[in-house]
Design an enzyme around this catalytic site. Sequence first.
Site, PDB file in Angstrom:
ATOM      1  N   ALA A  11       3.423  -0.276   2.321  1.00 39.90           N
ATOM      2  CA  ALA A  11       2.461  -0.888   3.244  1.00 39.90           C
ATOM      3  C   ALA A  11       2.263  -0.007   4.467  1.00 39.90           C
ATOM      4  O   ALA A  11       2.199  -0.487   5.595  1.00 39.90           O
ATOM      5  CB  ALA A  11       2.923  -2.284   3.646  1.00 39.90           C
ATOM      6  N   GLY A  12       2.178   1.304   4.216  1.00 36.07           N
ATOM      7  CA  GLY A  12       1.753   2.210   5.278  1.00 36.07           C
ATOM      8  C   GLY A  12       0.249   2.119   5.429  1.00 36.07           C
ATOM      9  O   GLY A  12      -0.387   1.178   4.929  1.00 36.07           O
ATOM     10  N   TYR A  13      -0.365   3.101   6.080  1.00 37.02           N
ATOM     11  CA  TYR A  13      -1.810   3.052   6.309  1.00 37.02           C
ATOM     12  C   TYR A  13      -2.583   2.929   4.998  1.00 37.02           C
ATOM     13  O   TYR A  13      -3.501   2.120   4.873  1.00 37.02           O
ATOM     14  CB  TYR A  13      -2.272   4.314   7.053  1.00 37.02           C
ATOM     15  CG  TYR A  13      -1.824   4.377   8.487  1.00 37.02           C
ATOM     16  CD1 TYR A  13      -2.413   3.578   9.453  1.00 37.02           C
ATOM     17  CD2 TYR A  13      -0.810   5.244   8.885  1.00 37.02           C
ATOM     18  CE1 TYR A  13      -2.004   3.630  10.779  1.00 37.02           C
ATOM     19  CE2 TYR A  13      -0.398   5.303  10.209  1.00 37.02           C
ATOM     20  CZ  TYR A  13      -0.988   4.502  11.151  1.00 37.02           C
ATOM     21  OH  TYR A  13      -0.579   4.555  12.459  1.00 37.02           O
ATOM     22  N   ASN A  37       6.718  -3.823  -0.362  1.00 36.63           N
ATOM     23  CA  ASN A  37       7.136  -3.064   0.818  1.00 36.63           C
ATOM     24  C   ASN A  37       8.572  -3.434   1.186  1.00 36.63           C
ATOM     25  O   ASN A  37       8.993  -4.580   1.037  1.00 36.63           O
ATOM     26  CB  ASN A  37       6.217  -3.344   2.012  1.00 36.63           C
ATOM     27  CG  ASN A  37       6.356  -2.305   3.106  1.00 36.63           C
ATOM     28  OD1 ASN A  37       6.139  -1.114   2.865  1.00 36.63           O
ATOM     29  ND2 ASN A  37       6.704  -2.733   4.301  1.00 36.63           N
ATOM     30  N   LYS A  38       9.297  -2.448   1.681  1.00 37.77           N
ATOM     31  CA  LYS A  38      10.708  -2.643   2.035  1.00 37.77           C
ATOM     32  C   LYS A  38      10.875  -3.651   3.174  1.00 37.77           C
ATOM     33  O   LYS A  38      11.796  -4.455   3.187  1.00 37.77           O
ATOM     34  CB  LYS A  38      11.293  -1.283   2.429  1.00 37.77           C
ATOM     35  CG  LYS A  38      12.765  -1.284   2.764  1.00 37.77           C
ATOM     36  CD  LYS A  38      13.209   0.157   3.080  1.00 37.77           C
ATOM     37  CE  LYS A  38      14.689   0.205   3.422  1.00 37.77           C
ATOM     38  NZ  LYS A  38      15.109   1.602   3.709  1.00 37.77           N
ATOM     39  N   GLU A 170       3.292  15.305  20.873  1.00 38.61           N
ATOM     40  CA  GLU A 170       3.083  13.942  21.394  1.00 38.61           C
ATOM     41  C   GLU A 170       4.401  13.346  21.891  1.00 38.61           C
ATOM     42  O   GLU A 170       4.426  12.631  22.899  1.00 38.61           O
ATOM     43  CB  GLU A 170       2.439  13.061  20.328  1.00 38.61           C
ATOM     44  CG  GLU A 170       1.006  13.458  20.015  1.00 38.61           C
ATOM     45  CD  GLU A 170       0.224  12.397  19.272  1.00 38.61           C
ATOM     46  OE1 GLU A 170      -0.954  12.170  19.623  1.00 38.61           O
ATOM     47  OE2 GLU A 170       0.781  11.785  18.335  1.00 38.61           O
ATOM     48  N   ALA A 317      -3.202   9.686   9.274  1.00 36.76           N
ATOM     49  CA  ALA A 317      -3.563   8.269   9.141  1.00 36.76           C
ATOM     50  C   ALA A 317      -5.043   8.131   8.800  1.00 36.76           C
ATOM     51  O   ALA A 317      -5.438   7.319   7.956  1.00 36.76           O
ATOM     52  CB  ALA A 317      -3.250   7.534  10.443  1.00 36.76           C
ATOM     53  N   GLN A 318      -5.880   8.941   9.444  1.00 37.94           N
ATOM     54  CA  GLN A 318      -7.330   8.875   9.229  1.00 37.94           C
ATOM     55  C   GLN A 318      -7.683   9.064   7.755  1.00 37.94           C
ATOM     56  O   GLN A 318      -8.464   8.294   7.181  1.00 37.94           O
ATOM     57  CB  GLN A 318      -8.008   9.972  10.074  1.00 37.94           C
ATOM     58  CG  GLN A 318      -9.504  10.020   9.951  1.00 37.94           C
ATOM     59  CD  GLN A 318     -10.123  11.126  10.805  1.00 37.94           C
ATOM     60  OE1 GLN A 318     -11.343  11.206  10.917  1.00 37.94           O
ATOM     61  NE2 GLN A 318      -9.308  11.974  11.405  1.00 37.94           N
ATOM     62  N   LYS A 379      -8.532   8.484  22.191  1.00 36.70           N
ATOM     63  CA  LYS A 379      -7.339   8.146  21.395  1.00 36.70           C
ATOM     64  C   LYS A 379      -7.190   6.625  21.294  1.00 36.70           C
ATOM     65  O   LYS A 379      -6.914   6.080  20.222  1.00 36.70           O
ATOM     66  CB  LYS A 379      -6.104   8.766  22.053  1.00 36.70           C
ATOM     67  CG  LYS A 379      -4.781   8.449  21.377  1.00 36.70           C
ATOM     68  CD  LYS A 379      -4.470   9.407  20.277  1.00 36.70           C
ATOM     69  CE  LYS A 379      -3.033   9.254  19.789  1.00 36.70           C
ATOM     70  NZ  LYS A 379      -2.805   9.971  18.534  1.00 36.70           N
TER      71      LYS A 379
END
Length: 406
Positions: A11-13, A37-38, A170, A317-318, A379
């Site tokens: 269940a990531g992006y 998902n974990k 970052e 992610a995009q 951002k």
Amino acid sequence: MKKPNIVILGAGYGGIMTAVKLQKLLGPNDANVSLVNKHSYHYQTTWLHENAAGTLHHDKTRIPIKEVVNTSQINFVQDTVKSILPEEKKVVLENGELSYDYLVIGLGFEAATFGIPGLKEHAYTINSINSARLIRQHIEYNFAKYNNEAQPKEERLNIVVGGAGFTGIEFVGELANRIPELCKEYDIPRDKVRIINVEAAPTALPGFDPELVEYAMNSLEAKGVEFKIGAMIKEVTENKLVFEKDEQREEIATNTVVWAAGVRGNSLVEESGFEANRGRMPVEADLTSKQYPEVFIVGDCALIFNEETERPYPPTAQIAIQMAENTAANLKKLVDGDKHLEPFKPDLKGTVASLGHDDAIGVVFDDKKLFGWSATAMKKVIDNRYLLKLGGPSLLLKKGKLNFFK
């Protein structure tokens, strides 16, 4: 007619967006959809560096899956994937197994340590809510410990970040904002704390526009960040980091090394017999496996090439979100009996890197460069747009970064 079983792993992006899109595209009688998902939550990987530095609480980054997934339409299975059996069309979980007609693999990334001695044992990585929380607590513990020792140790206040790519830059940006607060809280002079960014490449932010790189480095150096560029990490121990620059070996006394210099796809991919390069699978134009046409790959586990540069697209992610949208649309076609799948065409809007909450750089809309506040605002727009797409206005109001002046 039997309803097909669609299983989404992770269940990531990529994974969660596939599930959210499918619940809009499919009726309850069209297919049985399961999301595995974990954890019970999805998290914004692109915010983890803020959690690790302690500038954003991890609860802001964490989104309960049941807040965005309709569990009357999609079966949420909280479990750990142990293996995939593509020949049998089964997924083995820690507490059972699932059969599928169509599988979506979105199992995310792992740190790539490149065999550097001691890195795996002694360095921290920013790859989950729990790992980010551990880094924050470790840094705060060392600050608290410093003045409670008869002979304070300098390694407690030397924070080394390996890698000056996006995550590394970052993270040091957030640290530069956080350190003065920690110094005030724990009665430590700011000049005793060092933030050191070590990068093997000849420049920070390799591949980024040189003008933006120069701006980023100047901004961060003004906040106290030290850069060791063209420096190869050779070893990490419990209390030091060894690197080589210009054929000279140097040591930094530290017990805080955060590794942000390389990722690979989930190792389960190779272990399950898929052809992969460091956990990333080459895919067909429609994001299906070259070996198994009923298997789709999204996010960090997919290896797709940019035809113009002949290099792989970076796993961002995009691109994962766009892969999910394409995959969900193609699964809808398959459920409807249409075998003519749409090829995936990335539509990259640009890239923005934060340098702390008050500064950023970016390239957007056909190479328009952004610096400072305008990049910071962009951002936040990007982050908020994702929340709107994932869970609508209610999720945006709950989790969004709506204050553009902080």
